[in-house]
Design an enzyme around this catalytic site. Structure first.
Site, PDB file in Angstrom:
ATOM      1  N   GLN A  46       0.802  -1.221   0.000  1.00 41.74           N
ATOM      2  CA  GLN A  46       0.000   0.000   0.000  1.00 41.74           C
ATOM      3  C   GLN A  46       0.839   1.276   0.000  1.00 41.74           C
ATOM      4  O   GLN A  46       0.314   2.346  -0.295  1.00 41.74           O
ATOM      5  CB  GLN A  46      -0.951  -0.010   1.205  1.00 41.74           C
ATOM      6  CG  GLN A  46      -2.035  -1.066   1.070  1.00 41.74           C
ATOM      7  CD  GLN A  46      -2.914  -1.133   2.295  1.00 41.74           C
ATOM      8  OE1 GLN A  46      -2.609  -1.855   3.233  1.00 41.74           O
ATOM      9  NE2 GLN A  46      -4.004  -0.398   2.315  1.00 41.74           N
ATOM     10  N   HIS A 145       0.505  -9.654   3.660  1.00 41.46           N
ATOM     11  CA  HIS A 145      -0.580  -8.673   3.791  1.00 41.46           C
ATOM     12  C   HIS A 145      -1.289  -8.586   2.430  1.00 41.46           C
ATOM     13  O   HIS A 145      -1.076  -7.655   1.662  1.00 41.46           O
ATOM     14  CB  HIS A 145       0.010  -7.323   4.216  1.00 41.46           C
ATOM     15  CG  HIS A 145      -0.999  -6.319   4.706  1.00 41.46           C
ATOM     16  ND1 HIS A 145      -0.899  -5.693   5.930  1.00 41.46           N
ATOM     17  CD2 HIS A 145      -2.107  -5.804   4.142  1.00 41.46           C
ATOM     18  CE1 HIS A 145      -1.908  -4.844   6.086  1.00 41.46           C
ATOM     19  NE2 HIS A 145      -2.653  -4.890   5.004  1.00 41.46           N
ATOM     20  N   ASN A 189      -1.837 -10.819   7.757  1.00 43.89           N
ATOM     21  CA  ASN A 189      -2.782  -9.750   8.044  1.00 43.89           C
ATOM     22  C   ASN A 189      -4.182 -10.147   7.591  1.00 43.89           C
ATOM     23  O   ASN A 189      -4.400 -10.483   6.421  1.00 43.89           O
ATOM     24  CB  ASN A 189      -2.380  -8.462   7.303  1.00 43.89           C
ATOM     25  CG  ASN A 189      -3.350  -7.341   7.631  1.00 43.89           C
ATOM     26  OD1 ASN A 189      -3.321  -6.792   8.726  1.00 43.89           O
ATOM     27  ND2 ASN A 189      -4.238  -7.012   6.696  1.00 43.89           N
ATOM     28  N   GLU A 190      -5.110 -10.114   8.511  1.00 43.99           N
ATOM     29  CA  GLU A 190      -6.547 -10.238   8.230  1.00 43.99           C
ATOM     30  C   GLU A 190      -6.903 -11.368   7.264  1.00 43.99           C
ATOM     31  O   GLU A 190      -7.448 -11.117   6.181  1.00 43.99           O
ATOM     32  CB  GLU A 190      -7.086  -8.908   7.688  1.00 43.99           C
ATOM     33  CG  GLU A 190      -6.949  -7.780   8.685  1.00 43.99           C
ATOM     34  CD  GLU A 190      -7.470  -6.446   8.152  1.00 43.99           C
ATOM     35  OE1 GLU A 190      -7.701  -6.319   6.942  1.00 43.99           O
ATOM     36  OE2 GLU A 190      -7.644  -5.528   8.970  1.00 43.99           O
TER      37      GLU A 190
HETATM   38  O1  IFM Z   1      -5.979  -0.575   4.400  1.00 45.21           O
HETATM   39  C1  IFM Z   1      -6.486  -1.644   5.128  1.00 45.21           C
HETATM   40  C2  IFM Z   1      -5.384  -2.592   5.527  1.00 45.21           C
HETATM   41  O2  IFM Z   1      -4.705  -3.084   4.425  1.00 45.21           O
HETATM   42  C3  IFM Z   1      -5.926  -3.754   6.309  1.00 45.21           C
HETATM   43  N1  IFM Z   1      -6.796  -3.333   7.367  1.00 45.21           N
HETATM   44  C4  IFM Z   1      -7.806  -2.362   7.067  1.00 45.21           C
HETATM   45  C5  IFM Z   1      -7.192  -1.173   6.379  1.00 45.21           C
HETATM   46  C6  IFM Z   1      -8.273  -0.115   6.088  1.00 45.21           C
HETATM   47  O3  IFM Z   1      -9.232  -0.650   5.231  1.00 45.21           O
END
Ligand code: IFM
Length: 463
Positions: A46, A145, A189-190
């Site tokens: 990002q 991620h 991540n997530e």
């Molecule tokens: O930008 C994202 C991130 O990559 C993962 N968690 C949520 C953020 C906001 O949407």
């Protein structure tokens, strides 16, 4: 009538509502212990720019109706150019009084083809980690991620049964390459968001809408996390910060409140099912040491997987919002989210609900893992919500801590404005704003920087 009904179905006698006066009067983090982690988070893809992976391929694509996969057809080709401007990010952290920074390393950059290792890229990451440490800022490094190298995607991504082992091999390599500078690792991540967006909503690669594949992908991510932990513990034996532990390993789990919208049993059942799949499944797997994903009528996976047991040294909590669930028992979507009356929303339409962070911290207290808020932030391009957002969410942390919850840190998402996946550059989460049209990509402090500094002063990390 809606809110009392909501509280009843959710099983709480009284809805928890923070008092604005109490938030304003709270001296943010004043009672936090020395060693409390305060900082910000980003991810490699990002912010870095210059990456080539499954996401950069996805960005070029369109849906069948012709709309681009990314709003406005933008891409992360340059993003915030942190690959070159990382020193500006470091200065931004220092100005905040941060003592920790969660950042990512990009798998596709380090291992662009299977088994390769880009020494120059590794050297740049080492430079970053060393500079952070020299500035008294502990790096927390995320290994995966959302983005896959194209060679993994070409084999089927998370549908490829070799993917967990491939990611674990990468984790092991990262452990040996950076372990003398890094103790804190975040494996994945997530995983739940990846599955929801990429395999249920069809909005991220691989663009699927298939509950069976979604469940299989979640199971693969569970295996990957277990194997990655083993690989990290085996390959990173150096205690970089001298606290007696060479590794601290966690995942960053997106936790979302799913409250039923009304007292209708359908809303309650669907909210519970969404909560189970989204919030609970991955954490149950870790607790039980079993890969377990159950989607009634779709799939029932339940297999022992010993590497998962004991694989978390901390639970990373990524908290943003809640959904009020209007459930449907048929049709393509199991629920539609309703609007909470009188609650502010961020630029992406997400309800701002700080009480939800408090609820989640209480819910996941005493499960055997300390809690680290690895992300919490607000999309706020005008800069009018972020200060209050930060104050209210730090109040949630302080209140949970005062009630005995072991919260070891708080990281705001994001340090700087960045590429917000399918929203492109429309989600301005940064404590520092960036004008992506400006070639200098200058990091400009938002009003919330002063609020963050106030917390850092109370904590003693800024003088
Ligand atoms: O930008 C994202 C991130 O990559 C993962 N968690 C949520 C953020 C906001 O949407």
């Amino acid at each position: 009538m809606v809110l009392p009904a909501l509280a009843l179905v959710a099983g709480c006698a009284k809805p928890i509502t923070f008092d604005a006066g109490a938030i304003a009067a709270n001296r943010m983090l004043a009672g936090a212990p020395p060693g409390f982690l305060l900082g910000a988070a980003t991810s490699a893809y990002q912010i870095e720019g210059g990456n080539h992976n499954d996401w950069s391929e996805w960005e070029k694509g369109r849906y069948p109706d012709g709309t681009p996969h990314v709003l406005d057809g933008t891409s992360a080709t340059r993003a915030a150019d942190s690959w070159n401007f990382w020193r500006a990010d470091l200065s931004a952290l220092q100005l905040l009084g941060a003592n920790v920074y969660r950042l990512g390393i990009e798998w596709s950059r380090l291992e662009p083809t299977e088994g390769a290792w880009d020494q120059a890229a590794a050297a740049r990451y080492r430079q970053m980690f060393a500079a952070l440490r020299a500035a008294g800022i502990t790096p927390i490094v995320t290994l995966y991620h959302f983005t896959l190298p194209t060679w993994v995607a070409a084999r089927g991504g998370w549908d490829w049964d070799g993917a967990p082992a491939a990611l674990a091999a990468f984790a092991g390599r990262a452990g040996s390459a950076f372990g003398d500078l890094v103790d804190w690792w975040c494996t994945i991540n997530e995983p739940n968001v990846l599955v929801a967006k990429g395999y249920l909503a069809g909005q991220w690669p691989p663009g699927a809408r298939d509950p069976h594949r979604a469940a299989m992908a979640l199971a693969a991510l569970m295996r990957a996390h277990g194997l990655m932990t083993g690989a990290l513990r085996e390959n990173d034996r150096t205690d970089a910060d001298g606290d007696g532990r060479a590794t601290r390993i966690g995942i960053a789990q997106n936790l979302r409140i799913f409250d039923p919208y009304s007292a209708s049993p359908v809303d309650g059942i669907v909210a519970g099912a969404a909560d189970d799949f989204y919030n609970q499944a991955f954490l149950d797997a870790v607790t039980l040491g079993r890969v377990r994903v159950v989607l009634p009528g779709v799939i029932d996976i339940d297999q022992p997987f010993p590497p998962l047991a004991g694989s978390l040294d901390y639970l990373g909590v990524n908290y943003y919002t809640r959904d009020l669930v209007v459930g449907h028992l048929g049709g393509p979507n199991i629920y539609t989210p309703a609007s909470a009356p009188d609650r502010p929303r961020n630029d992406l339409g997400w309800e701002i609900y700080p009480e939800g962070l408090y609820r989640m911290l209480l819910r996941y207290a005493h499960r055997g893992w300390p809690l680290l808020v690895t992300e919490n932030g607000v999309a706020d391009g005008r800069g009018v919500l972020r200060s209050d957002f930060l104050r209210a969410h730090l109040y949630a942390v302080d209140r949970a801590r005062a009630e005995g919850v072991e919260v070891i840190g708080y990281l705001y998402w994001s340090l700087i404005d960045n590429f917000e996946w399918s929203h492109g550059y429309r989600g301005h989460f940064g404590l520092y704003a960036i004008d992506f049209e400006d070639p200098t990509l200058t990091r400009r402090p938002t009003a919330a920087v002063a609020t963050f500094q106030e917390a850092a002063r109370n904590l003693g990390t800024l003088h």
